[in-house]
Design a protein around this motif. Sequence first.
Motif, PDB file in Angstrom:
ATOM      1  N   THR A  12       0.848  -1.192   0.000  1.00  0.00           N
ATOM      2  CA  THR A  12       0.000   0.000   0.000  1.00  0.00           C
ATOM      3  C   THR A  12       0.882   1.239   0.000  1.00  0.00           C
ATOM      4  OG1 THR A  12      -0.083   0.176   2.415  1.00  0.00           O
ATOM      5  CG2 THR A  12      -1.807  -1.147   1.355  1.00  0.00           C
ATOM      6  N   GLN A  13       0.256   2.363  -0.249  1.00  0.00           N
ATOM      7  CA  GLN A  13       0.959   3.630  -0.095  1.00  0.00           C
ATOM      8  C   GLN A  13       1.279   3.806   1.387  1.00  0.00           C
ATOM      9  OE1 GLN A  13       2.101   5.667  -2.371  1.00  0.00           O
ATOM     10  NE2 GLN A  13       1.217   4.480  -4.052  1.00  0.00           N
ATOM     11  N   LEU A  14       2.363   4.461   1.690  1.00  0.00           N
ATOM     12  CA  LEU A  14       2.878   4.566   3.051  1.00  0.00           C
ATOM     13  C   LEU A  14       1.873   5.080   4.075  1.00  0.00           C
ATOM     14  CD1 LEU A  14       5.380   4.042   4.699  1.00  0.00           C
ATOM     15  CD2 LEU A  14       6.140   6.344   4.210  1.00  0.00           C
ATOM     16  N   TYR A  15       1.076   6.071   3.757  1.00  0.00           N
ATOM     17  CA  TYR A  15       0.209   6.663   4.769  1.00  0.00           C
ATOM     18  C   TYR A  15      -1.228   6.168   4.713  1.00  0.00           C
ATOM     19  CZ  TYR A  15       4.288   9.485   5.374  1.00  0.00           C
ATOM     20  OH  TYR A  15       5.567   9.880   5.595  1.00  0.00           O
ATOM     21  N   ARG A  16      -1.492   5.152   3.923  1.00  0.00           N
ATOM     22  CA  ARG A  16      -2.821   4.536   3.908  1.00  0.00           C
ATOM     23  C   ARG A  16      -2.873   3.474   4.988  1.00  0.00           C
ATOM     24  NH1 ARG A  16      -3.975   3.938  -2.290  1.00  0.00           N
ATOM     25  NH2 ARG A  16      -4.716   6.044  -2.658  1.00  0.00           N
ATOM     26  N   PRO A  17      -3.937   3.412   5.769  1.00  0.00           N
ATOM     27  CA  PRO A  17      -4.020   2.383   6.811  1.00  0.00           C
ATOM     28  C   PRO A  17      -3.987   0.979   6.191  1.00  0.00           C
ATOM     29  CG  PRO A  17      -5.707   4.060   7.126  1.00  0.00           C
ATOM     30  CD  PRO A  17      -5.072   4.323   5.791  1.00  0.00           C
ATOM     31  N   PRO A  18      -3.099   0.118   6.666  1.00  0.00           N
ATOM     32  CA  PRO A  18      -3.031  -1.242   6.120  1.00  0.00           C
ATOM     33  C   PRO A  18      -4.103  -2.139   6.735  1.00  0.00           C
ATOM     34  CG  PRO A  18      -1.390  -0.967   7.830  1.00  0.00           C
ATOM     35  CD  PRO A  18      -2.056   0.369   7.662  1.00  0.00           C
ATOM     36  N   ALA A  19      -4.313  -3.298   6.111  1.00  0.00           N
ATOM     37  CA  ALA A  19      -5.207  -4.297   6.697  1.00  0.00           C
ATOM     38  C   ALA A  19      -4.596  -4.758   8.011  1.00  0.00           C
ATOM     39  CB  ALA A  19      -5.369  -5.476   5.738  1.00  0.00           C
ATOM     40  N   ARG A  20      -5.434  -5.180   8.953  1.00  0.00           N
ATOM     41  CA  ARG A  20      -4.954  -5.554  10.284  1.00  0.00           C
ATOM     42  C   ARG A  20      -5.425  -6.951  10.646  1.00  0.00           C
ATOM     43  NH1 ARG A  20      -5.962  -0.246  13.818  1.00  0.00           N
ATOM     44  NH2 ARG A  20      -4.548  -1.296  15.218  1.00  0.00           N
ATOM     45  N   ILE A  21      -4.840  -7.502  11.700  1.00  0.00           N
ATOM     46  CA  ILE A  21      -5.240  -8.826  12.171  1.00  0.00           C
ATOM     47  C   ILE A  21      -6.734  -8.790  12.496  1.00  0.00           C
ATOM     48  CG2 ILE A  21      -4.968 -10.516  14.033  1.00  0.00           C
ATOM     49  CD1 ILE A  21      -1.977  -9.742  14.093  1.00  0.00           C
ATOM     50  N   GLY A  22      -7.459  -9.786  11.992  1.00  0.00           N
ATOM     51  CA  GLY A  22      -8.905  -9.839  12.169  1.00  0.00           C
ATOM     52  C   GLY A  22      -9.666  -9.374  10.937  1.00  0.00           C
ATOM     53  N   ASP A  23      -8.993  -8.646  10.019  1.00  0.00           N
ATOM     54  CA  ASP A  23      -9.629  -8.220   8.772  1.00  0.00           C
ATOM     55  C   ASP A  23      -9.699  -9.401   7.807  1.00  0.00           C
ATOM     56  OD1 ASP A  23      -9.752  -5.677   9.808  1.00  0.00           O
ATOM     57  OD2 ASP A  23      -8.165  -4.841   8.546  1.00  0.00           O
ATOM     58  N   VAL A  24     -10.585  -9.292   6.810  1.00  0.00           N
ATOM     59  CA  VAL A  24     -10.729 -10.331   5.793  1.00  0.00           C
ATOM     60  C   VAL A  24     -10.279  -9.752   4.457  1.00  0.00           C
ATOM     61  CG1 VAL A  24     -12.359 -11.845   4.593  1.00  0.00           C
ATOM     62  CG2 VAL A  24     -12.619 -11.427   7.048  1.00  0.00           C
ATOM     63  N   TRP A  29     -10.076 -14.694   3.077  1.00  0.00           N
ATOM     64  CA  TRP A  29      -8.827 -14.874   3.828  1.00  0.00           C
ATOM     65  C   TRP A  29      -8.847 -14.037   5.095  1.00  0.00           C
ATOM     66  CZ3 TRP A  29      -6.174 -18.830   2.268  1.00  0.00           C
ATOM     67  CH2 TRP A  29      -6.230 -19.224   0.933  1.00  0.00           C
ATOM     68  N   LEU A  30      -8.916 -14.685   6.249  1.00  0.00           N
ATOM     69  CA  LEU A  30      -8.887 -14.014   7.552  1.00  0.00           C
ATOM     70  C   LEU A  30      -7.434 -13.793   7.949  1.00  0.00           C
ATOM     71  CD1 LEU A  30     -10.286 -13.034  10.175  1.00  0.00           C
ATOM     72  CD2 LEU A  30     -10.029 -15.381  11.026  1.00  0.00           C
ATOM     73  N   ILE A  31      -7.066 -12.551   8.255  1.00  0.00           N
ATOM     74  CA  ILE A  31      -5.694 -12.262   8.684  1.00  0.00           C
ATOM     75  C   ILE A  31      -5.540 -12.720  10.135  1.00  0.00           C
ATOM     76  CG2 ILE A  31      -3.957 -10.485   9.098  1.00  0.00           C
ATOM     77  CD1 ILE A  31      -5.312  -8.836   6.890  1.00  0.00           C
ATOM     78  N   ILE A  32      -4.638 -13.690  10.365  1.00  0.00           N
ATOM     79  CA  ILE A  32      -4.422 -14.213  11.719  1.00  0.00           C
ATOM     80  C   ILE A  32      -3.019 -13.892  12.242  1.00  0.00           C
ATOM     81  CG2 ILE A  32      -6.138 -16.042  11.511  1.00  0.00           C
ATOM     82  CD1 ILE A  32      -3.844 -18.014  10.992  1.00  0.00           C
ATOM     83  N   GLU A  45       4.962  -2.616   2.573  1.00  0.00           N
ATOM     84  CA  GLU A  45       4.685  -3.972   2.119  1.00  0.00           C
ATOM     85  C   GLU A  45       4.577  -4.877   3.336  1.00  0.00           C
ATOM     86  OE1 GLU A  45       6.628  -5.982  -1.482  1.00  0.00           O
ATOM     87  OE2 GLU A  45       7.697  -6.796   0.251  1.00  0.00           O
ATOM     88  N   ILE A  46       3.442  -5.556   3.456  1.00  0.00           N
ATOM     89  CA  ILE A  46       3.201  -6.436   4.601  1.00  0.00           C
ATOM     90  C   ILE A  46       2.853  -7.820   4.077  1.00  0.00           C
ATOM     91  CG2 ILE A  46       1.801  -6.841   6.664  1.00  0.00           C
ATOM     92  CD1 ILE A  46       1.205  -3.827   6.690  1.00  0.00           C
ATOM     93  N   THR A  47       3.492  -8.838   4.654  1.00  0.00           N
ATOM     94  CA  THR A  47       3.133 -10.215   4.342  1.00  0.00           C
ATOM     95  C   THR A  47       2.319 -10.731   5.517  1.00  0.00           C
ATOM     96  OG1 THR A  47       5.176 -10.495   3.092  1.00  0.00           O
ATOM     97  CG2 THR A  47       3.993 -12.494   3.707  1.00  0.00           C
ATOM     98  N   TYR A  48       1.075 -11.091   5.236  1.00  0.00           N
ATOM     99  CA  TYR A  48       0.158 -11.556   6.261  1.00  0.00           C
ATOM    100  C   TYR A  48       0.103 -13.087   6.288  1.00  0.00           C
ATOM    101  CZ  TYR A  48      -1.713  -6.789   6.034  1.00  0.00           C
ATOM    102  OH  TYR A  48      -1.866  -5.425   6.053  1.00  0.00           O
ATOM    103  N   VAL A  49      -0.182 -13.649   7.464  1.00  0.00           N
ATOM    104  CA  VAL A  49      -0.514 -15.066   7.591  1.00  0.00           C
ATOM    105  C   VAL A  49      -2.036 -15.099   7.617  1.00  0.00           C
ATOM    106  CG1 VAL A  49      -0.353 -17.122   9.026  1.00  0.00           C
ATOM    107  CG2 VAL A  49       1.587 -15.547   8.902  1.00  0.00           C
ATOM    108  N   CYS A  50      -2.616 -15.832   6.652  1.00  0.00           N
ATOM    109  CA  CYS A  50      -4.067 -15.828   6.499  1.00  0.00           C
ATOM    110  C   CYS A  50      -4.640 -17.239   6.541  1.00  0.00           C
ATOM    111  CB  CYS A  50      -4.449 -15.180   5.167  1.00  0.00           C
ATOM    112  SG  CYS A  50      -3.941 -13.465   5.037  1.00  0.00           S
ATOM    113  N   GLN A  51      -5.864 -17.312   7.018  1.00  0.00           N
ATOM    114  CA  GLN A  51      -6.593 -18.573   7.084  1.00  0.00           C
ATOM    115  C   GLN A  51      -7.739 -18.525   6.086  1.00  0.00           C
ATOM    116  OE1 GLN A  51      -7.917 -19.767  10.993  1.00  0.00           O
ATOM    117  NE2 GLN A  51      -9.726 -20.737  10.131  1.00  0.00           N
ATOM    118  N   ASN A  52      -7.886 -19.601   5.309  1.00  0.00           N
ATOM    119  CA  ASN A  52      -8.969 -19.714   4.337  1.00  0.00           C
ATOM    120  C   ASN A  52     -10.275 -19.998   5.088  1.00  0.00           C
ATOM    121  OD1 ASN A  52     -10.766 -20.379   2.313  1.00  0.00           O
ATOM    122  ND2 ASN A  52      -9.231 -21.487   1.122  1.00  0.00           N
ATOM    123  N   LEU A  53     -11.210 -19.068   5.020  1.00  0.00           N
ATOM    124  CA  LEU A  53     -12.481 -19.212   5.730  1.00  0.00           C
ATOM    125  C   LEU A  53     -13.426 -20.199   5.062  1.00  0.00           C
ATOM    126  CD1 LEU A  53     -13.114 -15.474   6.646  1.00  0.00           C
ATOM    127  CD2 LEU A  53     -12.309 -17.287   8.151  1.00  0.00           C
TER     128      LEU A  53
END
Length: 150
Positions: A12-24, A29-32, A45-53
């Motif tokens: 994302t662009q630097l000042y845009r709020p990124p997705a957070r744990i608990g977001d889909v 894909w649930l961010i865990i 750049e964020i690499t998330y660990v996600c669970q397939n819902l």
Amino acid sequence: MKDLIVSIRRTTQLYRPPARIGDVLDGKWLIIGIQDINITYSRLEITYVCQNLEQDFVYQTATSKGDELREFELRIKTGKEHILKRIALGKLVWYKNTMPFQTVEYTDVNIKFTDIVVSFLARPIRPVARKEAKAKLLSEKRKKLNLTIH
């Protein structure tokens, strides 16, 4: 079962709020967890660990983590300066310059004004007891000199 837990990288662009744990993400894909964070110039750049819902699975209870984990927060000041920063897991951090901790897991990434705030868990690094350390050192010196005690 292979597609139950995956890593998903988002930029994302630097000042845009990124997705957070608990977001889909992408509706399934649930961010865990957060696996990696990179800041390069005006990109976050964020690499998330996600669970397939959409997949069924057998729940496994959590195991004991051993040492008590503590939560820390790192505030990265940004602005017009050249930014190339990587926050790495496994890094040592010092609590009040008296006790070392090793970073274990990211817990959050947030934008506050022009700062990026990274939250993470760390476990205390406990030194070996002095007596045990001296015994180990003596043992190693004996090995080096190839001495034996009768």
